[in-house]
Design an enzyme around this catalytic site. Structure first.
Site, PDB file in Angstrom:
ATOM      1  N   LYS A 139       0.944  -1.217   0.003  1.00  0.00           N
ATOM      2  CA  LYS A 139       0.083  -0.134   0.069  1.00  0.00           C
ATOM      3  C   LYS A 139       0.831   1.311   0.050  1.00  0.00           C
ATOM      4  CE  LYS A 139      -3.950  -2.256   2.178  1.00  0.00           C
ATOM      5  NZ  LYS A 139      -4.912  -2.110   3.287  1.00  0.00           N
ATOM      6  N   TYR A 154     -12.450  -1.895  -3.239  1.00  0.00           N
ATOM      7  CA  TYR A 154     -12.880  -1.943  -1.761  1.00  0.00           C
ATOM      8  C   TYR A 154     -14.309  -1.907  -1.613  1.00  0.00           C
ATOM      9  CZ  TYR A 154      -8.282  -2.395   0.437  1.00  0.00           C
ATOM     10  OH  TYR A 154      -7.176  -2.539   0.810  1.00  0.00           O
ATOM     11  N   ASN A 178      -1.896   0.342   6.735  1.00  0.00           N
ATOM     12  CA  ASN A 178      -1.491  -0.893   7.157  1.00  0.00           C
ATOM     13  C   ASN A 178      -0.577  -1.670   6.346  1.00  0.00           C
ATOM     14  OD1 ASN A 178      -3.390  -2.079   5.563  1.00  0.00           O
ATOM     15  ND2 ASN A 178      -4.558  -2.867   7.367  1.00  0.00           N
ATOM     16  N   HIS A 205      -2.166  -5.427   1.394  1.00  0.00           N
ATOM     17  CA  HIS A 205      -3.381  -5.976   1.316  1.00  0.00           C
ATOM     18  C   HIS A 205      -3.077  -7.433   0.909  1.00  0.00           C
ATOM     19  CE1 HIS A 205      -7.575  -6.844  -0.004  1.00  0.00           C
ATOM     20  NE2 HIS A 205      -6.670  -7.401  -1.335  1.00  0.00           N
ATOM     21  N   GLU A 253      -9.491 -10.596  -7.433  1.00  0.00           N
ATOM     22  CA  GLU A 253      -8.713  -9.926  -7.247  1.00  0.00           C
ATOM     23  C   GLU A 253      -7.338  -9.840  -8.409  1.00  0.00           C
ATOM     24  OE1 GLU A 253      -9.633  -8.568  -2.697  1.00  0.00           O
ATOM     25  OE2 GLU A 253      -7.637  -9.530  -3.161  1.00  0.00           O
TER      26      GLU A 253
END
Ligand code: GDP
Length: 137
Positions: A10, A50, A113, A116, A127
Site C-alpha cells: 500500500k 474495496y 497498514n 493487502h 482480485e
C-alpha cells in the site's frame, strides 16, 4: 497444492521505501512473485476494489489513502498462498499484529497498514483479474 493470491503493497509502505523488504518476506516464506505492477489507483478503481466495504464509515478515508500514492500489486504463487500470505501480513490493526509480521514491522495504523492480501481463493481469483486481466489462470 500450488495456489495464487493477490498482494498489494500500500502507499504508506511504498512511501517508506519498503517494497524490497516486503517482497523478501514473501520470497523467504517460499512464495514466488509471478506478476507485478506498480500503479496509481484512480478513486473510481479504489472504490471498486474495496466495494465490499462501501457501507463502512471508513470507506472514503480508505479510498483517499489508497489513492494517495502508488501501490505495488503482485501475484504470489505457492503452497497455500492465500493463507500463508495472510499469516505473513498479520492482523489488520498493527497494534494487534503478531511480532515479526509485515504489519507489525511496517504498518502505521489500522488504515495505513502496509499490505493487502486476498482473504480466500475465490477472492484471490477476482482480485488477480482486477489487476492482471491478461494473466492466464
Ligand atoms: P484486511 O483484510 O486485513 O485488509 O482487513 P479488512 O478487509 O477488514 O479491511 C480492508 C482495509 O480497510 C484494511 O486493510 C484497512 O486498510 C482498512 N480498514 C479496516 N478497518 C478499518 C478501520 O476501522 N478504520 C479505518 N480507517 N480503516 C480500516
Amino acid at each position: 497444492m500450488s495456489e495464487r493470491t493477490l498482494s498489494l503493497i500500500k502507499p504508506d509502505a511504498v512511501g517508506k521505501n519498503k517494497i524490497g523488504a516486503i517482497l523478501s518476506r514473501f520470497e523467504g516464506a517460499g512464495l514466488r512473485v509471478v506478476a507485478a505492477q506498480m500503479l496509481l489507483l484512480s478513486p473510481q478503481r479504489a472504490r471498486e476494489f474495496y466495494a465490499v466495504h462501501k457501507e463502512r464509515p471508513f470507506y472514503e478515508s480508505l479510498v483517499a489513502f489508497m489513492t494517495s500514492g502508488p501501490v505495488m500489486a503482485q501475484v504470489l504463487e505457492g503452497a497455500n498462498a492465500v493463507e500463508k500470505n495472510r499469516e505473513l501480513m498479520g492482523a489488520t490493526d498493527p497494534a494487534q499484529a503478531a511480532p515479526g509480521t509485515i504489519r507489525a514491522d511496517f504498518a502505521e495504523n489500522v488504515e495505513a497498514n502496509a499490505v493487502h492480501g486476498s482473504d480466500s481463493p475465490e477472492t484471490a481469483r477476482a482480485e488477480i483479474r482486477f489487476f492482471f486481466p491478461d494473466l492466464a489462470e
